[in-house]
Design an enzyme around this catalytic site. Sequence first.
Site, short mmCIF file in Angstrom:
data_model
loop_
_atom_site.label_atom_id
_atom_site.label_comp_id
_atom_site.label_asym_id
_atom_site.label_seq_id
_atom_site.Cartn_x
_atom_site.Cartn_y
_atom_site.Cartn_z
N SER A 144 -3.51 -60.46 67.55
CA SER A 144 -3.74 -59.57 66.42
C SER A 144 -4.66 -60.26 65.39
O SER A 144 -5.73 -60.74 65.77
CB SER A 144 -2.40 -59.14 65.83
OG SER A 144 -2.56 -58.04 65.00
N ASP A 171 -2.04 -49.40 72.24
CA ASP A 171 -2.40 -50.08 71.00
C ASP A 171 -3.53 -49.30 70.32
O ASP A 171 -4.60 -49.14 70.90
CB ASP A 171 -2.87 -51.51 71.34
CG ASP A 171 -3.18 -52.34 70.11
OD1 ASP A 171 -3.22 -51.77 68.99
OD2 ASP A 171 -3.38 -53.55 70.26
N HIS A 209 1.14 -52.70 70.81
CA HIS A 209 0.69 -53.85 70.03
C HIS A 209 1.87 -54.80 69.81
O HIS A 209 2.87 -54.42 69.21
CB HIS A 209 0.15 -53.35 68.67
CG HIS A 209 -0.64 -54.39 67.94
ND1 HIS A 209 -1.93 -54.70 68.27
CD2 HIS A 209 -0.30 -55.22 66.92
CE1 HIS A 209 -2.38 -55.66 67.47
NE2 HIS A 209 -1.40 -56.00 66.65
#
Length: 335
Positions: A174, A276, A306
């Site tokens: 991320s 995601d 995610h």
Amino acid sequence: MAQNPPTSPNLTCKVRLLLSILTIVIDATRRSNGTVNRRLISLFDFKASHSNKPNDPVKTSDVMVDPSRNLWFRLYIPTTTDVAAKLPLVIYFHGGGFVFFSANSQPYNDLCKRLATELPAVVTSVNYRHAPEHRYPSQYEDGFDVLKFIDTTRIEGLDLNKVDITRCFLAGDSAGGNLAHHVAIKASNHEFCQMRVMGLIAIQPFFGGKERTESETRLAKKGLAITLEQTDWYWKAFLPEGSDRDHAVANVFGPESRCVLGVKFPATIVFVGGFDPLKDWQKIYYQGLMKNRIQAYLIEYPNSFHGFYAFPELKESSFFIKEVKDFIDKQSTCQ
Ligand SMILES: *[C@@H]1O[C@H](CO)[C@@H](O)[C@H](O)[C@H]1NC(C)=O
């Protein structure tokens, strides 16, 4: 009748519950005036202490780099591996929108331990400064300063007979994936004494732009770990005041970017999850790497959301570690 693509993966109740709790906590601690309630988040962000017991499969210790900005890293050294073989070094940047989590947060401590034992590798997890208290470029400076520190400093507990810092891999999930990319650019323009960055492992990296992609529009409001409202808020907290999501560090191959990756930019593997909302930006990133003639790989897990890598019970989480292992082995032998 035409079937719309599914907007939610198959998840167990436990995973679904954890994701809902995460969203509630993160939304409760982000204030509308752009600040974070650090006292409230500290009640939920459980920290793991470092550990050096005789039977630990991984020994961990914390190494201070610069106390004036609380820059340190947690060092993970597997104890069960063949003593004769030198291990690669993975420098890890945790996720959390540049705003949340630390190198000693429980989920990241668990993930780095798994990486250390299952790859195996020596792992260092960087505790960089948070936005919005410290905006861009603080996080990139912190990350790169840790590389220079490891390159030039004799580190207690890190036996150079056990780790090969000419086989260094930058990794991050991320926001940590965004950070790892920008640290890789700095590293590719720097002459290290010994360190050599051989690869970049970008795990659902956080990139963006003003335009809304199809995956953002379709997936970002479904309560699957992240929403568009959150990602917009993170960019606002991180980017310089007055800039928008087309800023060159967010939209790395976008209109404001002059991102030309030099020949020393490392081979890169990009992990993408089918659910995601950021996946389209991650694919644009992968295509940008290819256009820049970087050796790049795209791995997509259709049923993943995610943050899936933090759940060892998911089969994709094991596939992911296997894929990272293959990438490290391949880069280590073909160069
Ligand atoms: C933001 O809101 C919090 C809580 O209401 C307050 O304590 C803080 O001073 C505010 N900060 C700014 C910069 O407005």
